[in-house]
Design a protein around this motif. Structure first.
Motif, PDB file in Angstrom:
ATOM      1  N   PRO A  64      -0.396 -26.798   8.375  1.00 49.29           N
ATOM      2  CA  PRO A  64      -0.145 -27.451   7.092  1.00 49.29           C
ATOM      3  C   PRO A  64      -1.357 -27.387   6.169  1.00 49.29           C
ATOM      4  O   PRO A  64      -2.452 -27.051   6.613  1.00 49.29           O
ATOM      5  CB  PRO A  64       0.154 -28.900   7.495  1.00 49.29           C
ATOM      6  N   GLY A  65      -1.127 -27.709   4.900  1.00 52.15           N
ATOM      7  CA  GLY A  65      -2.196 -27.700   3.919  1.00 52.15           C
ATOM      8  C   GLY A  65      -1.695 -28.246   2.601  1.00 52.15           C
ATOM      9  O   GLY A  65      -0.499 -28.542   2.474  1.00 52.15           O
ATOM     10  N   PRO A  66      -2.587 -28.354   1.621  1.00 52.91           N
ATOM     11  CA  PRO A  66      -2.181 -28.864   0.304  1.00 52.91           C
ATOM     12  C   PRO A  66      -1.076 -27.993  -0.295  1.00 52.91           C
ATOM     13  O   PRO A  66      -1.151 -26.763  -0.238  1.00 52.91           O
ATOM     14  CB  PRO A  66      -3.474 -28.766  -0.514  1.00 52.91           C
ATOM     15  N   SER A  67      -0.065 -28.631  -0.868  1.00 51.52           N
ATOM     16  CA  SER A  67       1.107 -27.906  -1.384  1.00 51.52           C
ATOM     17  C   SER A  67       0.725 -26.797  -2.347  1.00 51.52           C
ATOM     18  O   SER A  67       1.295 -25.700  -2.291  1.00 51.52           O
ATOM     19  CB  SER A  67       2.053 -28.879  -2.101  1.00 51.52           C
ATOM     20  N   GLU A  68      -0.240 -27.057  -3.212  1.00 51.05           N
ATOM     21  CA  GLU A  68      -0.545 -26.051  -4.232  1.00 51.05           C
ATOM     22  C   GLU A  68      -1.170 -24.805  -3.602  1.00 51.05           C
ATOM     23  O   GLU A  68      -0.964 -23.690  -4.083  1.00 51.05           O
ATOM     24  CB  GLU A  68      -1.445 -26.632  -5.332  1.00 51.05           C
ATOM     25  N   ILE A  69      -1.892 -24.989  -2.503  1.00 45.27           N
ATOM     26  CA  ILE A  69      -2.485 -23.826  -1.834  1.00 45.27           C
ATOM     27  C   ILE A  69      -1.423 -23.058  -1.053  1.00 45.27           C
ATOM     28  O   ILE A  69      -1.327 -21.831  -1.134  1.00 45.27           O
ATOM     29  CB  ILE A  69      -3.645 -24.263  -0.919  1.00 45.27           C
ATOM     30  N   VAL A  70      -0.588 -23.810  -0.302  1.00 43.88           N
ATOM     31  CA  VAL A  70       0.480 -23.148   0.464  1.00 43.88           C
ATOM     32  C   VAL A  70       1.424 -22.416  -0.499  1.00 43.88           C
ATOM     33  O   VAL A  70       1.797 -21.262  -0.265  1.00 43.88           O
ATOM     34  CB  VAL A  70       1.244 -24.171   1.328  1.00 43.88           C
ATOM     35  N   ASP A  71       1.783 -23.088  -1.589  1.00 47.63           N
ATOM     36  CA  ASP A  71       2.706 -22.466  -2.553  1.00 47.63           C
ATOM     37  C   ASP A  71       2.119 -21.214  -3.190  1.00 47.63           C
ATOM     38  O   ASP A  71       2.848 -20.285  -3.541  1.00 47.63           O
ATOM     39  CB  ASP A  71       3.071 -23.464  -3.664  1.00 47.63           C
ATOM     40  N   SER A  72       0.802 -21.184  -3.350  1.00 46.36           N
ATOM     41  CA  SER A  72       0.188 -20.010  -3.973  1.00 46.36           C
ATOM     42  C   SER A  72       0.330 -18.775  -3.082  1.00 46.36           C
ATOM     43  O   SER A  72       0.258 -17.650  -3.561  1.00 46.36           O
ATOM     44  CB  SER A  72      -1.287 -20.277  -4.283  1.00 46.36           C
ATOM     45  N   VAL A  73       0.550 -19.014  -1.788  1.00 45.23           N
ATOM     46  CA  VAL A  73       0.726 -17.894  -0.851  1.00 45.23           C
ATOM     47  C   VAL A  73       2.195 -17.536  -0.682  1.00 45.23           C
ATOM     48  O   VAL A  73       2.561 -16.364  -0.647  1.00 45.23           O
ATOM     49  CB  VAL A  73       0.113 -18.255   0.525  1.00 45.23           C
ATOM     50  N   THR A  74       3.060 -18.553  -0.583  1.00 46.79           N
ATOM     51  CA  THR A  74       4.442 -18.309  -0.175  1.00 46.79           C
ATOM     52  C   THR A  74       5.473 -18.616  -1.258  1.00 46.79           C
ATOM     53  O   THR A  74       6.675 -18.484  -1.030  1.00 46.79           O
ATOM     54  CB  THR A  74       4.806 -19.153   1.068  1.00 46.79           C
ATOM     55  N   GLY A  75       4.996 -19.016  -2.438  1.00 47.81           N
ATOM     56  CA  GLY A  75       5.900 -19.516  -3.479  1.00 47.81           C
ATOM     57  C   GLY A  75       6.936 -18.516  -3.974  1.00 47.81           C
ATOM     58  O   GLY A  75       7.945 -18.899  -4.555  1.00 47.81           O
ATOM     59  N   GLN A  76       6.708 -17.222  -3.717  1.00 47.80           N
ATOM     60  CA  GLN A  76       7.655 -16.223  -4.231  1.00 47.80           C
ATOM     61  C   GLN A  76       8.761 -15.882  -3.237  1.00 47.80           C
ATOM     62  O   GLN A  76       9.665 -15.105  -3.550  1.00 47.80           O
ATOM     63  CB  GLN A  76       6.888 -14.948  -4.625  1.00 47.80           C
ATOM     64  N   LEU A  77       8.694 -16.476  -2.020  1.00 49.70           N
ATOM     65  CA  LEU A  77       9.704 -16.172  -1.008  1.00 49.70           C
ATOM     66  C   LEU A  77      10.978 -17.009  -1.216  1.00 49.70           C
ATOM     67  O   LEU A  77      10.914 -18.137  -1.705  1.00 49.70           O
ATOM     68  CB  LEU A  77       9.158 -16.443   0.389  1.00 49.70           C
ATOM     69  N   ALA A  78      12.103 -16.484  -0.776  1.00 50.86           N
ATOM     70  CA  ALA A  78      13.367 -17.214  -0.850  1.00 50.86           C
ATOM     71  C   ALA A  78      13.484 -18.209   0.291  1.00 50.86           C
ATOM     72  O   ALA A  78      12.950 -17.990   1.386  1.00 50.86           O
ATOM     73  CB  ALA A  78      14.537 -16.245  -0.809  1.00 50.86           C
ATOM     74  N   LEU A  79      14.207 -19.308   0.048  1.00 48.20           N
ATOM     75  CA  LEU A  79      14.526 -20.250   1.120  1.00 48.20           C
ATOM     76  C   LEU A  79      15.411 -19.557   2.145  1.00 48.20           C
ATOM     77  O   LEU A  79      16.275 -18.751   1.800  1.00 48.20           O
ATOM     78  CB  LEU A  79      15.263 -21.464   0.551  1.00 48.20           C
ATOM     79  N   LEU A  80      15.193 -19.918   3.406  1.00 48.25           N
ATOM     80  CA  LEU A  80      16.041 -19.373   4.481  1.00 48.25           C
ATOM     81  C   LEU A  80      17.465 -19.862   4.284  1.00 48.25           C
ATOM     82  O   LEU A  80      17.674 -21.017   4.007  1.00 48.25           O
ATOM     83  CB  LEU A  80      15.492 -19.843   5.828  1.00 48.25           C
TER      84      LEU A  80
ATOM     85  N   PRO B  42      21.730 -22.773   7.662  1.00 49.25           N
ATOM     86  CA  PRO B  42      20.817 -22.306   8.723  1.00 49.25           C
ATOM     87  C   PRO B  42      19.361 -22.709   8.493  1.00 49.25           C
ATOM     88  O   PRO B  42      18.647 -23.049   9.436  1.00 49.25           O
ATOM     89  CB  PRO B  42      20.987 -20.784   8.682  1.00 49.25           C
ATOM     90  N   GLY B  43      18.918 -22.691   7.224  1.00 48.20           N
ATOM     91  CA  GLY B  43      17.541 -23.077   6.936  1.00 48.20           C
ATOM     92  C   GLY B  43      17.299 -24.549   7.213  1.00 48.20           C
ATOM     93  O   GLY B  43      16.272 -24.937   7.774  1.00 48.20           O
TER      94      GLY B  43
END
Lengths: 113, 113
Positions: free
Chosen positions: B97-113, A13-14
């Motif tokens: 969108p944005g630089p991976s390291e910045i985006v990851d710092s916000v969402t990096g702890q979430l699980a993949l859908l 699904p993802g």
């Protein structure tokens, strides 16, 4: 706008969501550049999107020909192939946006995703 | 670009795909209008999109605040509510969108859908 997912790939699904999103962005960008595309109407009416499923690539290619013959924009998403499928695999066919009756005449027989 | 789906709604895969696509188109349009958004870089690098899942709306609102604090664009998709949820229900949070390291710092702890 209709997004047709390639059922035979049995994507997660993802993965499906991301491939559908690729198609939607590609079609929106195409439509925004074509004055006759109905883009502004489509936006004003809430950017309607419908996700459908086709059995296989052959069925999707037939749909693409039918959509083009009716003047609808189409895109094929080719996956970069880093995870679930080989590079270049066609995953989603996007069609439209366009008048509902024309889009439905091409994709109306497909099942909802 | 990250698309965060609201897990507690238990939407069908087709509904999720369309809501994710709404967020992706909205963010792309926003980014295309902002010279500092990194839109051209994002496009040139293949329009990377990642679908993640959050537990509930509260978690998504916290993520939105964190993303904004780091200068990332965000959008909430509100469903028209014709099928699975009441009108105005927030279904997907888009970030970037944005630089991976910045985006990851916000969402990096979430699980993949």
């Amino acid at each position: 706008m209709v997004l047709v997912v390639r059922g035979e790939l049995r994507l997660t699904p993802g993965k499906v969501a991301v491939q559908v999103a690729h198609a939607a962005v590609m079609l929106s960008e195409l439509a925004a550049k074509r004055p006759s595309s109905g883009y502004e109407t489509w936006r004003a009416e809430g950017q309607k999107k419908i996700a459908l499923i086709a059995a296989n690539l052959g069925e999707m290619e037939t749909l693409q020909r039918a959509a083009r013959a009716k003047g609808l924009a189409t895109v094929f998403v080719e996956d970069a192939g880093l995870t679930e499928v080989p590079p270049g695999t066609r995953t989603v066919l996007g069609i439209g946006p366009g008048p509902s009756e024309i889009v439905d005449s091409v994709t109306g027989q497909l099942a909802l995703l």
